[in-house]
Design a protein around this motif. Structure first.
Motif, PDB file in Angstrom:
ATOM      1  N   GLU A  15       8.334  -0.497  -8.305  1.00  0.00           N
ATOM      2  CA  GLU A  15       8.030  -2.204  -8.059  1.00  0.00           C
ATOM      3  C   GLU A  15       7.461  -2.561  -6.802  1.00  0.00           C
ATOM      4  O   GLU A  15       6.437  -3.330  -6.633  1.00  0.00           O
ATOM      5  N   ALA A  16       7.686  -1.826  -5.854  1.00  0.00           N
ATOM      6  CA  ALA A  16       7.164  -1.967  -4.376  1.00  0.00           C
ATOM      7  C   ALA A  16       5.884  -1.531  -4.519  1.00  0.00           C
ATOM      8  O   ALA A  16       4.797  -2.072  -3.734  1.00  0.00           O
ATOM      9  N   VAL A  17       5.487  -0.389  -4.988  1.00  0.00           N
ATOM     10  CA  VAL A  17       4.071  -0.034  -5.164  1.00  0.00           C
ATOM     11  C   VAL A  17       3.083  -0.869  -5.808  1.00  0.00           C
ATOM     12  O   VAL A  17       1.976  -1.074  -5.583  1.00  0.00           O
ATOM     13  N   GLU A  18       3.791  -1.459  -7.050  1.00  0.00           N
ATOM     14  CA  GLU A  18       3.044  -2.346  -7.675  1.00  0.00           C
ATOM     15  C   GLU A  18       2.714  -3.631  -6.991  1.00  0.00           C
ATOM     16  O   GLU A  18       1.490  -4.208  -7.206  1.00  0.00           O
ATOM     17  N   LYS A  19       3.702  -4.244  -6.372  1.00  0.00           N
ATOM     18  CA  LYS A  19       3.302  -5.408  -5.532  1.00  0.00           C
ATOM     19  C   LYS A  19       2.549  -4.984  -4.404  1.00  0.00           C
ATOM     20  O   LYS A  19       1.649  -5.941  -4.184  1.00  0.00           O
ATOM     21  N   SER A  20       2.575  -4.001  -3.624  1.00  0.00           N
ATOM     22  CA  SER A  20       1.651  -3.637  -2.716  1.00  0.00           C
ATOM     23  C   SER A  20       0.137  -3.560  -3.359  1.00  0.00           C
ATOM     24  O   SER A  20      -0.852  -3.872  -2.761  1.00  0.00           O
ATOM     25  N   GLN A  21      -0.129  -2.726  -4.470  1.00  0.00           N
ATOM     26  CA  GLN A  21      -1.283  -2.714  -4.984  1.00  0.00           C
ATOM     27  C   GLN A  21      -1.828  -4.067  -5.383  1.00  0.00           C
ATOM     28  O   GLN A  21      -3.067  -4.524  -5.156  1.00  0.00           O
ATOM     29  N   ALA A  22      -0.890  -4.879  -5.962  1.00  0.00           N
ATOM     30  CA  ALA A  22      -1.200  -6.329  -6.247  1.00  0.00           C
ATOM     31  C   ALA A  22      -1.899  -7.222  -4.993  1.00  0.00           C
ATOM     32  O   ALA A  22      -2.753  -7.972  -5.257  1.00  0.00           O
ATOM     33  N   ALA A  23      -1.207  -7.020  -4.050  1.00  0.00           N
ATOM     34  CA  ALA A  23      -1.355  -7.716  -2.714  1.00  0.00           C
ATOM     35  C   ALA A  23      -2.757  -7.121  -2.103  1.00  0.00           C
ATOM     36  O   ALA A  23      -3.459  -8.065  -1.622  1.00  0.00           O
ATOM     37  N   LEU A  24      -3.015  -5.803  -2.273  1.00  0.00           N
ATOM     38  CA  LEU A  24      -4.271  -5.370  -1.633  1.00  0.00           C
ATOM     39  C   LEU A  24      -5.330  -5.749  -2.500  1.00  0.00           C
ATOM     40  O   LEU A  24      -6.376  -6.013  -2.007  1.00  0.00           O
TER      41      LEU A  24
END
Length: 166
Positions: A15-24
């Protein structure tokens, strides 16, 4: 391992990886939109960031001088100890020679010259100053020392660099 077998920690990590990818992705989209809509602001911002990086790279410390070991004001007849100013090894020895100026003229690859003859004295060896010799435009660059320690070298005199006498 299937998604059904993931542990709660793996779920949180994904989930953290997905959130960071979305923010990027959102950040990249914003930058690209800014580049297209207002290129002057976009490139101006890049220039300011680059200028700040260059300024931070070239701004050094506040000191403009480099300090190093200082040669003491040695006095003839006074007692001192041998200490290498750059030695970090407590077992390091101080090179003593028969003639001032020959310190740099020996071959350090040979180990047979390290035993006997009082050529290499351990740090902390007590000595007294017997005389000085100027060299390379420096006053009192070499010091004639008399070894005061007990043992076979007691009472012998030799030359060393003044920086080695503390």
């Amino acid at each position: 391992m299937s998604n059904e077998e993931n542990t709660p920690q793996e779920d949180k990590a994904s989930e953290a990886v997905e959130k960071s990818q979305a923010a990027l992705g959102k950040f990249t989209d914003t930058l690209l939109k800014l580049k297209e809509d207002q290129p002057k602001i976009f490139y101006g911002g890049l220039s300011v960031i680059g200028l700040l990086i260059v300024i931070s790279l070239f701004s050094g410390g506040s000191s403009s001088t480099v300090s190093g070991p200082v040669i003491k004001d040695l006095q003839i007849g006074q007692k001192y100890v041998l200490k290498g100013p750059n030695a970090t090894d407590p077992n390091a020895s101080i090179r003593l020679v028969a003639v001032p100026g020959t310190i740099a003229a020996y071959d350090d690859t040979e180990e047979d010259d390290r035993s006997g003859g009082c050529k290499h004295m351990p740090q902390g060896t007590p000595v007294s100053v017997e005389g000085f010799q100027d060299a390379y435009g420096k006053k009192n660059a070499f010091v004639n020392v008399k070894i005061l320690s007990e043992g076979e070298c007691s009472g012998q005199t030799a030359w060393t660099l003044a920086i080695n006498v503390q």
